[in-house]
Design a protein around this motif. Structure first.
Motif, PDB file in Angstrom:
ATOM      1  N   GLN A 108      -2.383   2.601   4.709  1.00  9.11           N
ATOM      2  CA  GLN A 108      -0.966   2.244   4.766  1.00  9.11           C
ATOM      3  C   GLN A 108      -0.218   2.726   3.526  1.00  9.11           C
ATOM      4  O   GLN A 108       0.916   3.205   3.624  1.00  9.11           O
ATOM      5  CB  GLN A 108      -0.822   0.722   4.903  1.00  9.11           C
ATOM      6  CG  GLN A 108      -1.059   0.206   6.305  1.00  9.11           C
ATOM      7  CD  GLN A 108       0.136   0.479   7.209  1.00  9.11           C
ATOM      8  OE1 GLN A 108       1.285   0.439   6.781  1.00  9.11           O
ATOM      9  NE2 GLN A 108      -0.131   0.757   8.480  1.00  9.11           N
ATOM     10  N   SER A 109      -0.851   2.615   2.384  1.00  8.69           N
ATOM     11  CA  SER A 109      -0.194   3.020   1.133  1.00  8.69           C
ATOM     12  C   SER A 109       0.009   4.534   1.066  1.00  8.69           C
ATOM     13  O   SER A 109       0.990   5.010   0.490  1.00  8.69           O
ATOM     14  CB  SER A 109      -1.025   2.548  -0.065  1.00  8.69           C
ATOM     15  OG  SER A 109      -1.139   1.142  -0.078  1.00  8.69           O
ATOM     16  N   HIS A 124      -2.926  -1.452  14.151  1.00  7.01           N
ATOM     17  CA  HIS A 124      -3.225  -2.575  15.042  1.00  7.01           C
ATOM     18  C   HIS A 124      -4.603  -3.134  14.693  1.00  7.01           C
ATOM     19  O   HIS A 124      -5.617  -2.451  14.885  1.00  7.01           O
ATOM     20  CB  HIS A 124      -3.180  -2.135  16.507  1.00  7.01           C
ATOM     21  CG  HIS A 124      -1.816  -1.699  16.956  1.00  7.01           C
ATOM     22  ND1 HIS A 124      -1.371  -0.408  16.814  1.00  7.01           N
ATOM     23  CD2 HIS A 124      -0.798  -2.392  17.518  1.00  7.01           C
ATOM     24  CE1 HIS A 124      -0.129  -0.319  17.283  1.00  7.01           C
ATOM     25  NE2 HIS A 124       0.240  -1.512  17.710  1.00  7.01           N
ATOM     26  N   ILE A 125      -4.613  -4.358  14.183  1.00  2.00           N
ATOM     27  CA  ILE A 125      -5.834  -4.962  13.664  1.00  2.00           C
ATOM     28  C   ILE A 125      -6.115  -6.252  14.429  1.00  2.00           C
ATOM     29  O   ILE A 125      -5.216  -7.079  14.618  1.00  2.00           O
ATOM     30  CB  ILE A 125      -5.693  -5.296  12.156  1.00  2.00           C
ATOM     31  CG1 ILE A 125      -5.003  -4.157  11.383  1.00  2.00           C
ATOM     32  CG2 ILE A 125      -7.041  -5.648  11.560  1.00  2.00           C
ATOM     33  CD1 ILE A 125      -5.719  -2.852  11.420  1.00  2.00           C
ATOM     34  N   LEU A 126      -7.358  -6.417  14.862  1.00  2.00           N
ATOM     35  CA  LEU A 126      -7.782  -7.645  15.537  1.00  2.00           C
ATOM     36  C   LEU A 126      -8.739  -8.397  14.620  1.00  2.00           C
ATOM     37  O   LEU A 126      -9.757  -7.856  14.182  1.00  2.00           O
ATOM     38  CB  LEU A 126      -8.483  -7.307  16.857  1.00  2.00           C
ATOM     39  CG  LEU A 126      -9.060  -8.500  17.638  1.00  2.00           C
ATOM     40  CD1 LEU A 126      -7.953  -9.458  18.070  1.00  2.00           C
ATOM     41  CD2 LEU A 126      -9.855  -8.016  18.853  1.00  2.00           C
ATOM     42  N   LEU A 127      -8.410  -9.649  14.312  1.00  2.00           N
ATOM     43  CA  LEU A 127      -9.246 -10.513  13.478  1.00  2.00           C
ATOM     44  C   LEU A 127      -9.867 -11.580  14.373  1.00  2.00           C
ATOM     45  O   LEU A 127      -9.145 -12.309  15.061  1.00  2.00           O
ATOM     46  CB  LEU A 127      -8.423 -11.183  12.370  1.00  2.00           C
ATOM     47  CG  LEU A 127      -7.548 -10.265  11.501  1.00  2.00           C
ATOM     48  CD1 LEU A 127      -6.841 -11.089  10.421  1.00  2.00           C
ATOM     49  CD2 LEU A 127      -8.375  -9.147  10.876  1.00  2.00           C
ATOM     50  N   VAL A 128     -11.180 -11.678  14.373  1.00  2.00           N
ATOM     51  CA  VAL A 128     -11.855 -12.656  15.224  1.00  2.00           C
ATOM     52  C   VAL A 128     -12.815 -13.491  14.384  1.00  2.00           C
ATOM     53  O   VAL A 128     -13.386 -13.008  13.398  1.00  2.00           O
ATOM     54  CB  VAL A 128     -12.623 -11.967  16.379  1.00  2.00           C
ATOM     55  CG1 VAL A 128     -11.688 -11.156  17.249  1.00  2.00           C
ATOM     56  CG2 VAL A 128     -13.740 -11.080  15.850  1.00  2.00           C
ATOM     57  N   VAL A 225       2.186  -3.189  10.307  1.00  2.00           N
ATOM     58  CA  VAL A 225       0.820  -3.647  10.566  1.00  2.00           C
ATOM     59  C   VAL A 225       0.904  -4.832  11.524  1.00  2.00           C
ATOM     60  O   VAL A 225       1.509  -5.855  11.212  1.00  2.00           O
ATOM     61  CB  VAL A 225       0.117  -4.067   9.266  1.00  2.00           C
ATOM     62  CG1 VAL A 225      -1.317  -4.528   9.562  1.00  2.00           C
ATOM     63  CG2 VAL A 225       0.104  -2.918   8.272  1.00  2.00           C
ATOM     64  N   VAL A 226       0.328  -4.669  12.708  1.00  2.00           N
ATOM     65  CA  VAL A 226       0.334  -5.724  13.726  1.00  2.00           C
ATOM     66  C   VAL A 226      -1.065  -6.328  13.773  1.00  2.00           C
ATOM     67  O   VAL A 226      -2.032  -5.655  14.103  1.00  2.00           O
ATOM     68  CB  VAL A 226       0.725  -5.171  15.108  1.00  2.00           C
ATOM     69  CG1 VAL A 226       0.741  -6.291  16.148  1.00  2.00           C
ATOM     70  CG2 VAL A 226       2.086  -4.479  15.034  1.00  2.00           C
TER      71      VAL A 226
END
Length: 336
Positions: A108-109, A124-128, A225-226
């Motif tokens: 991102q930077s 698109h990031i999924l945190l579980v 960032v989603v």
């Protein structure tokens, strides 16, 4: 470009609102991309990035101000805005988790460099993982690292308040993501990501899921960032899960990580190291969030008692209380 967009550009220029000016330019870039003019869209994005980089010249790294941005119109009341100062260094993370999250921050930077080579950063990031293991704090840390605002929408409450209108409300959110660069946390993501064809599925949930699937295929013109967070990854639709750039899994801390977290949270109030052996048997099965609550409880007691340290007995009692709570409300902690 539409007349409406030209008027908005001129208004933001007159008002001196450079961030709004650049956000509108990114809207135009997204529109060009949807019409197949990819080269023109990329050129606009590079110019916007150059303008933003120019605005931070001479400012020490890490000291750039977080842009003030708040949900507008119908999104007010649906989305909470915050401006975190949390960083990854303030979290107790495994080496693998730290490496993966640092990679997202790096991409991102340096997203302008990636675009120059025909690549885009992970967006698109999924945190579980189980409750209390650091998913929400991770969203705050990524926002803090990137000096971006954090917008949080709790999807379960969105369903309960606007059932029948949820897809339309989410479209407003997606439009904001295309206009305002930020970190967006979609908490309780399993509320909309449940598998299609589930016996309990209803038409509204299918419409919402199809809307989310379509959104994740759209170009992310702002490189926002989603982040989707869920305690129940097994409930997610497979087609949706495949659309995430990164899937990051959290687990309960081992004894070493739990001890490190407690020591850091207790700070100057931590008891003598020689008495720590009494604490270790009480750490098993507690999440990061539960450990933090136990530490905070005894620190408050020590402050009110004008004590220099917490007592080992008080710390053990607080951890025992958290264990009793866990057993009562989560009788099968090993089933994730």
């Amino acid at each position: 470009m539409s007349t409406k967009q030209i008027v908005a550009l001129l208004n933001s220029h007159v008002d001196g609102d450079e961030e709004q000016f650049l956000s509108i330019a990114l809207q135009v870039a997204a529109q060009e991309a949807r019409q197949g003019n990819v080269e023109e869209a990329d050129r606009l994005k590079r110019l916007v990035q150059k303008a933003r980089d120019r605005g931070t010249v001479g400012v020490p790294k890490g000291q750039t101000p977080i842009p003030l941005a708040r949900p507008r119109g119908e999104l007010q009341g649906l989305v909470e805005s915050a401006y975190p100062k949390t960083t990854l260094d303030s979290m107790v993370l495994s080496d693998d988790l730290r490496r993966r999250l640092s990679r997202i921050v790096r991409q991102q930077s340096d997203r302008a460099t990636l675009r120059d080579h025909g690549q885009v950063p992970a967006t698109h990031i999924l945190l579980v993982g189980p409750p209390g293991t650091g998913k929400t704090m991770t969203a705050a840390a990524l926002a803090g690292e990137l000096r971006l605002p954090l917008f949080t929408v709790r999807l379960e409450s969105l369903f309960s308040r606007f059932f029948g209108e949820t897809a339309g409300k989410l479209r407003l959110l997606f439009d904001q993501i295309a206009q305002t660069r930020a970190v967006y946390l979609l908490d309780e993501f399993d509320a909309i990501g449940s598998r299609r064809g589930d016996p309990n599925d209803v038409g509204e949930i299918r419409r919402v899921l199809n809307s989310v699937l379509a959104f994740m295929e759209e170009p992310n013109s702002t490189d926002s960032v989603v982040i989707a967070a869920t305690n129940h990854s097994e409930m997610l639709d497979n087609a949706l899960a495949r659309r995430f750039d990164e899937v990051v899994e959290y687990s309960l801390p081992d004894d070493q990580a739990a001890s490190l977290l407690l020591n850091r949270r207790l700070g100057k109030f931590k008891p003598a190291a020689k008495s720590w052996s009494k604490v270790k048997p009480l750490l098993n099965g507690l999440s990061q969030g539960e450990l933090v609550r136990a530490a905070d409880a005894v620190v408050r007691d020590a402050i009110l008692a004008d004590a220099a340290r917490v007592t080992i007995d008080n710390l053990c009692a607080a951890l025992s209380d958290r264990q009793a709570f866990r057993v009562r409300f989560h009788p099968e902690p090993s089933a994730k």
